[in-house]
Design a protein around this motif. Sequence first.
Motif, PDB file in Angstrom:
ATOM      1  N   ALA A 441       1.402  -1.319  -0.115  1.00  0.00           N
ATOM      2  CA  ALA A 441       0.059   0.181   0.411  1.00  0.00           C
ATOM      3  C   ALA A 441       1.516   1.332  -0.238  1.00  0.00           C
ATOM      4  CB  ALA A 441      -1.103   0.549   1.719  1.00  0.00           C
ATOM      5  N   ALA A 442       2.387   1.080   0.469  1.00  0.00           N
ATOM      6  CA  ALA A 442       3.015   2.212   0.456  1.00  0.00           C
ATOM      7  C   ALA A 442       3.665   2.789  -0.906  1.00  0.00           C
ATOM      8  CB  ALA A 442       4.343   2.183   1.455  1.00  0.00           C
ATOM      9  N   ALA A 443       3.370   1.512  -1.803  1.00  0.00           N
ATOM     10  CA  ALA A 443       3.926   1.798  -2.721  1.00  0.00           C
ATOM     11  C   ALA A 443       2.607   1.999  -4.281  1.00  0.00           C
ATOM     12  CB  ALA A 443       4.838   0.551  -3.405  1.00  0.00           C
ATOM     13  N   GLY A 444       1.099   1.822  -3.472  1.00  0.00           N
ATOM     14  CA  GLY A 444       0.215   2.907  -4.296  1.00  0.00           C
ATOM     15  C   GLY A 444      -0.485   1.038  -4.567  1.00  0.00           C
ATOM     16  N   VAL A 445       0.121   0.106  -4.059  1.00  0.00           N
ATOM     17  CA  VAL A 445      -0.341  -1.361  -4.939  1.00  0.00           C
ATOM     18  C   VAL A 445      -2.384  -1.370  -3.438  1.00  0.00           C
ATOM     19  CG1 VAL A 445      -1.133  -3.360  -4.953  1.00  0.00           C
ATOM     20  CG2 VAL A 445       0.852  -1.720  -5.815  1.00  0.00           C
ATOM     21  N   ARG A 446      -3.681  -1.589  -3.994  1.00  0.00           N
ATOM     22  CA  ARG A 446      -4.752  -1.970  -3.489  1.00  0.00           C
ATOM     23  C   ARG A 446      -4.799  -3.057  -3.670  1.00  0.00           C
ATOM     24  NH1 ARG A 446      -5.591   2.424  -6.886  1.00  0.00           N
ATOM     25  NH2 ARG A 446      -6.912   0.683  -8.353  1.00  0.00           N
ATOM     26  N   ASP A 447      -6.124  -3.427  -2.302  1.00  0.00           N
ATOM     27  CA  ASP A 447      -6.868  -4.758  -2.597  1.00  0.00           C
ATOM     28  C   ASP A 447      -5.402  -6.094  -2.476  1.00  0.00           C
ATOM     29  OD1 ASP A 447      -8.751  -3.221  -3.000  1.00  0.00           O
ATOM     30  OD2 ASP A 447      -8.838  -3.610  -4.873  1.00  0.00           O
ATOM     31  N   VAL A 448      -4.410  -5.638  -1.700  1.00  0.00           N
ATOM     32  CA  VAL A 448      -3.277  -6.550  -2.004  1.00  0.00           C
ATOM     33  C   VAL A 448      -4.193  -8.063  -1.370  1.00  0.00           C
ATOM     34  CG1 VAL A 448      -1.158  -7.388  -1.429  1.00  0.00           C
ATOM     35  CG2 VAL A 448      -1.610  -4.958  -2.195  1.00  0.00           C
ATOM     36  N   ASP A 449      -4.003  -8.944  -2.000  1.00  0.00           N
ATOM     37  CA  ASP A 449      -3.681 -10.535  -1.335  1.00  0.00           C
ATOM     38  C   ASP A 449      -2.405 -11.317  -1.626  1.00  0.00           C
ATOM     39  OD1 ASP A 449      -4.974 -12.628   0.276  1.00  0.00           O
ATOM     40  OD2 ASP A 449      -6.198 -12.653  -1.768  1.00  0.00           O
ATOM     41  N   MET A 450      -2.262 -12.343  -0.338  1.00  0.00           N
ATOM     42  CA  MET A 450      -1.169 -13.231  -0.527  1.00  0.00           C
ATOM     43  C   MET A 450      -1.785 -14.568  -0.714  1.00  0.00           C
ATOM     44  SD  MET A 450       2.672 -12.725   1.493  1.00  0.00           S
ATOM     45  CE  MET A 450       2.198 -13.354   3.023  1.00  0.00           C
ATOM     46  N   SER A 451      -0.923 -15.815  -1.265  1.00  0.00           N
ATOM     47  CA  SER A 451      -1.599 -16.979  -0.801  1.00  0.00           C
ATOM     48  C   SER A 451       0.170 -17.914  -1.276  1.00  0.00           C
ATOM     49  CB  SER A 451      -2.226 -17.669  -1.849  1.00  0.00           C
ATOM     50  OG  SER A 451      -2.023 -17.235  -3.413  1.00  0.00           O
ATOM     51  N   TYR A 452       0.388 -18.804  -0.767  1.00  0.00           N
ATOM     52  CA  TYR A 452       1.426 -19.619  -0.827  1.00  0.00           C
ATOM     53  C   TYR A 452       1.062 -20.992  -2.089  1.00  0.00           C
ATOM     54  CZ  TYR A 452       2.606 -17.299   3.460  1.00  0.00           C
ATOM     55  OH  TYR A 452       3.169 -16.398   4.183  1.00  0.00           O
ATOM     56  N   ASP A 453       2.210 -21.413  -2.304  1.00  0.00           N
ATOM     57  CA  ASP A 453       2.584 -22.344  -3.116  1.00  0.00           C
ATOM     58  C   ASP A 453       3.525 -22.890  -3.100  1.00  0.00           C
ATOM     59  OD1 ASP A 453       2.214 -24.039  -5.069  1.00  0.00           O
ATOM     60  OD2 ASP A 453       1.216 -23.239  -6.933  1.00  0.00           O
ATOM     61  N   GLY A 454       3.679 -23.821  -2.580  1.00  0.00           N
ATOM     62  CA  GLY A 454       5.221 -24.787  -1.756  1.00  0.00           C
ATOM     63  C   GLY A 454       6.097 -23.544  -1.884  1.00  0.00           C
ATOM     64  N   PRO A 455       7.094 -23.149  -2.335  1.00  0.00           N
ATOM     65  CA  PRO A 455       8.380 -22.228  -2.054  1.00  0.00           C
ATOM     66  C   PRO A 455       7.663 -21.321  -2.673  1.00  0.00           C
ATOM     67  CG  PRO A 455       8.846 -23.639  -4.120  1.00  0.00           C
ATOM     68  CD  PRO A 455       7.688 -24.498  -3.738  1.00  0.00           C
ATOM     69  N   THR A 456       6.800 -20.767  -3.001  1.00  0.00           N
ATOM     70  CA  THR A 456       6.066 -19.317  -4.479  1.00  0.00           C
ATOM     71  C   THR A 456       5.064 -18.940  -2.779  1.00  0.00           C
ATOM     72  OG1 THR A 456       6.761 -20.431  -6.068  1.00  0.00           O
ATOM     73  CG2 THR A 456       5.210 -18.488  -5.836  1.00  0.00           C
ATOM     74  N   VAL A 457       5.365 -17.644  -3.388  1.00  0.00           N
ATOM     75  CA  VAL A 457       4.287 -17.102  -2.986  1.00  0.00           C
ATOM     76  C   VAL A 457       3.686 -16.336  -3.809  1.00  0.00           C
ATOM     77  CG1 VAL A 457       4.216 -14.827  -1.422  1.00  0.00           C
ATOM     78  CG2 VAL A 457       5.477 -16.640  -0.450  1.00  0.00           C
ATOM     79  N   LYS A 458       2.470 -16.273  -3.725  1.00  0.00           N
ATOM     80  CA  LYS A 458       1.828 -15.179  -4.915  1.00  0.00           C
ATOM     81  C   LYS A 458       1.684 -14.410  -3.879  1.00  0.00           C
ATOM     82  CE  LYS A 458       1.037 -19.673  -8.052  1.00  0.00           C
ATOM     83  NZ  LYS A 458       0.488 -19.672  -8.924  1.00  0.00           N
ATOM     84  N   ILE A 459       1.303 -12.474  -5.074  1.00  0.00           N
ATOM     85  CA  ILE A 459       0.832 -12.188  -4.456  1.00  0.00           C
ATOM     86  C   ILE A 459      -0.060 -11.090  -5.519  1.00  0.00           C
ATOM     87  CG2 ILE A 459       1.394  -9.516  -3.612  1.00  0.00           C
ATOM     88  CD1 ILE A 459       3.496 -10.657  -2.289  1.00  0.00           C
ATOM     89  N   THR A 460      -1.154 -10.446  -5.023  1.00  0.00           N
ATOM     90  CA  THR A 460      -2.211 -10.096  -6.441  1.00  0.00           C
ATOM     91  C   THR A 460      -2.043  -8.137  -6.045  1.00  0.00           C
ATOM     92  OG1 THR A 460      -3.804 -10.808  -5.181  1.00  0.00           O
ATOM     93  CG2 THR A 460      -3.234 -12.356  -7.497  1.00  0.00           C
ATOM     94  N   GLY A 461      -2.744  -7.859  -6.391  1.00  0.00           N
ATOM     95  CA  GLY A 461      -2.984  -6.725  -6.112  1.00  0.00           C
ATOM     96  C   GLY A 461      -3.742  -5.338  -6.811  1.00  0.00           C
ATOM     97  N   ARG A 462      -4.010  -4.216  -6.467  1.00  0.00           N
ATOM     98  CA  ARG A 462      -4.729  -3.187  -7.975  1.00  0.00           C
ATOM     99  C   ARG A 462      -3.857  -2.024  -7.985  1.00  0.00           C
ATOM    100  NH1 ARG A 462      -8.967  -4.891 -11.102  1.00  0.00           N
ATOM    101  NH2 ARG A 462      -8.962  -2.526 -11.784  1.00  0.00           N
ATOM    102  N   GLY A 463      -2.837  -2.242  -9.526  1.00  0.00           N
ATOM    103  CA  GLY A 463      -2.422  -0.925  -9.336  1.00  0.00           C
ATOM    104  C   GLY A 463      -1.183  -0.102 -10.901  1.00  0.00           C
ATOM    105  N   ASP A 464      -0.867   0.580 -11.543  1.00  0.00           N
ATOM    106  CA  ASP A 464      -0.088   0.947 -11.973  1.00  0.00           C
ATOM    107  C   ASP A 464       0.903   0.319 -12.545  1.00  0.00           C
ATOM    108  OD1 ASP A 464      -2.557   1.426 -13.081  1.00  0.00           O
ATOM    109  OD2 ASP A 464      -2.590   3.011 -12.802  1.00  0.00           O
ATOM    110  N   SER A 465       1.570   0.471 -11.572  1.00  0.00           N
ATOM    111  CA  SER A 465       3.352   0.686 -11.271  1.00  0.00           C
ATOM    112  C   SER A 465       3.943  -0.152 -10.112  1.00  0.00           C
ATOM    113  CB  SER A 465       3.930   1.073 -11.820  1.00  0.00           C
ATOM    114  OG  SER A 465       5.647   1.130 -12.121  1.00  0.00           O
ATOM    115  N   LEU A 466       4.976   0.088  -9.783  1.00  0.00           N
ATOM    116  CA  LEU A 466       5.489  -0.195  -8.581  1.00  0.00           C
ATOM    117  C   LEU A 466       6.813  -0.791  -8.267  1.00  0.00           C
ATOM    118  CD1 LEU A 466       4.954  -2.971  -6.250  1.00  0.00           C
ATOM    119  CD2 LEU A 466       4.745  -2.912  -8.867  1.00  0.00           C
ATOM    120  N   PRO A 467       7.809  -0.251  -7.437  1.00  0.00           N
ATOM    121  CA  PRO A 467       9.660  -0.068  -7.689  1.00  0.00           C
ATOM    122  C   PRO A 467       9.742  -1.553  -7.006  1.00  0.00           C
ATOM    123  CG  PRO A 467       8.664   1.060  -5.504  1.00  0.00           C
ATOM    124  CD  PRO A 467       7.217   1.051  -6.309  1.00  0.00           C
TER     125      PRO A 467
END
Length: 620
Positions: A441-467
């Motif tokens: 959110a500090a980088a301007g991303v909204r509606d963030v969700d996070m899930s685990y898939d084995g050794p990978t974390v998947k992050i989803t969100g809404r926004g146009d860009s971020l560092p």
Amino acid sequence: MSRRDGMRLKWSLRTCARCGGERVAKRPCPECGTPAAPHEIQPDLDRRTKVVSEFRAGRREVSSTSFPHDLVTAVDTATDAVLSALADAARWDRHADGLIHAFELLDQLVADTSRLRPRPHRNRGRREHQAVLRLRMGFEQFLDALTSATPLDAQRQEAVGQRHLDSASEVLAEVNRHDDLSEQLQERPLMEVLGADHGVAAGESFTDMIAGLGPKLGLTGDDISLQIAIDAVDVATAALDRVRVLEVSDYVAGLLKDHSEVLEDHDWRTELLAAILTVDSRANTFVQVTDSDEHDLIVVQKALDLMVTVRERGLRAGVAALLVAGGHASFEELSVQSVGPMLKAGERHLPGLRLDQLSRAVRDAGAHQDFQMDREAVLLDRGRSRFTVEEFIDQVLAGLELHQGIMRGIYVAMTESGVGLPSPAELSSRERLDVVRYMLAAAGVRDVDMSYDGPTVKITGRGDSLPWASVVAGIADILPKDVEMVALELTGDRQTLHGTAQLHAYRQLQPGDDPTRSDTELLRFLRATSVTRFAGQNPLETQIWTNIATHMSNERAGDSLADRVRRVISIRDVARDAAVDTAAIETLLAGLRSLGAPPTAGARARLAFAPLPKGTPPHN
């Protein structure tokens, strides 16, 4: 002492009738001790003494009005007036009107700078007031010089006065040069500022700096993270009231003394860590917004976001521990209680926090996002409370100030009780998600969700860009150690962007790393960058990799050609991992190697250098 002709003081001199030495009229001979004759006079000294006595009797009292809008001009005006009045009193004035008027300007300046400036300028205002006080002390010493009985006494008084003036000038110069530690933190990493503050060399590695800080801080053992945390609060509160932060810290540390059972509570510790990370993330976002000249509406919104986090996270965790330590509640009771009643209990039982001095309108507006803007004013509580933007920001920073003071006190209590800081490994999955959500959110991303898939974390969100690389660096140590990859899906208005990063390289980064400072830190940064992709691209363009390699090829003191080649190879290898075009770097390498090859007939070894961009890292 002056910008004009200074004070020209006169004394009548006499020849000693006994030894023939020179003495000051009305004073005994310094050589033989013969007393002065009864009829001797000192007309100029008597005149000056009369003027100064009249001034002291007629000096007017002043009341503070408001902090000067232009302090430099106000100081110059008062200084010129006082110097002129002192010079006139030294030479010819027979009345004190000039001194009374000039010192009234100076006294008014002292009174006005004594007013507390709104945050984030409060600490600067205190230092400016100290400078003006020293200025007045110096000029009052010159007043004493006017009435000194001998030239030697006057010189001593003037010397003391000049030291005060020099000290005032140094304080003002320091204020204008640094504008508090906030500017230093923009120019240097936090760890470098901390190291310099304790006399540890800035060029040392992070590990060496930690080892060096321990003895400086009088700490034993290997883990001094708590002291680092305490110092970090001290450095990072440049925009807050440092006096207030330390008052709260001492109060909190005192309440928690001998209550290690509170500090060791597992659930509270994880809540504390989440509070520390989320409040810091929100605070950083707010600082970035205020530094970027955003519209007042955006600044107010981010300020309210910060206030929500301070209230719901920081104050909740801090006040809960203090209420439990005081025997006013248990963690079990507080865990099912909303933060509002908890803060009211804090007002009753924790007077040292002065929770009642936090603007309730600002605090509740943060909880309910209730605000309006009207002609550069902030309207809260359905329009019943009105603040200028400056007043509103001051109140929000007062809340952050209370949080930082509480956290500092908790760190001190932990240090004294032998309890360490909680680690990110202690966070639950929900708390990890909360921290990641706040950081994105500090980088301007909204509606963030996070899930685990084995050794990978998947992050989803809404926004146009971020560092993306900066975000990964922030969350790498928060995610579980068995997570090896983080993948992002960012849905914007026009397109969906994807990002990936391998965490092993980010976990090699050290706090305070600065890629412009050393080859080691640069390579750590580049290795992390090489395993990062956003929108199918490496964060660094091919030309930047080429420029870095070119810079590393430059000859340094004591270098051999082999050293230069090895440095460029190290950059090339990391660039290959980054999947960027290394053709230019290969050409650079070939040119370097040709410098050491046996010359052929009619041939010249040539080396083409790519242009260096601004901010290219220096060599060691």
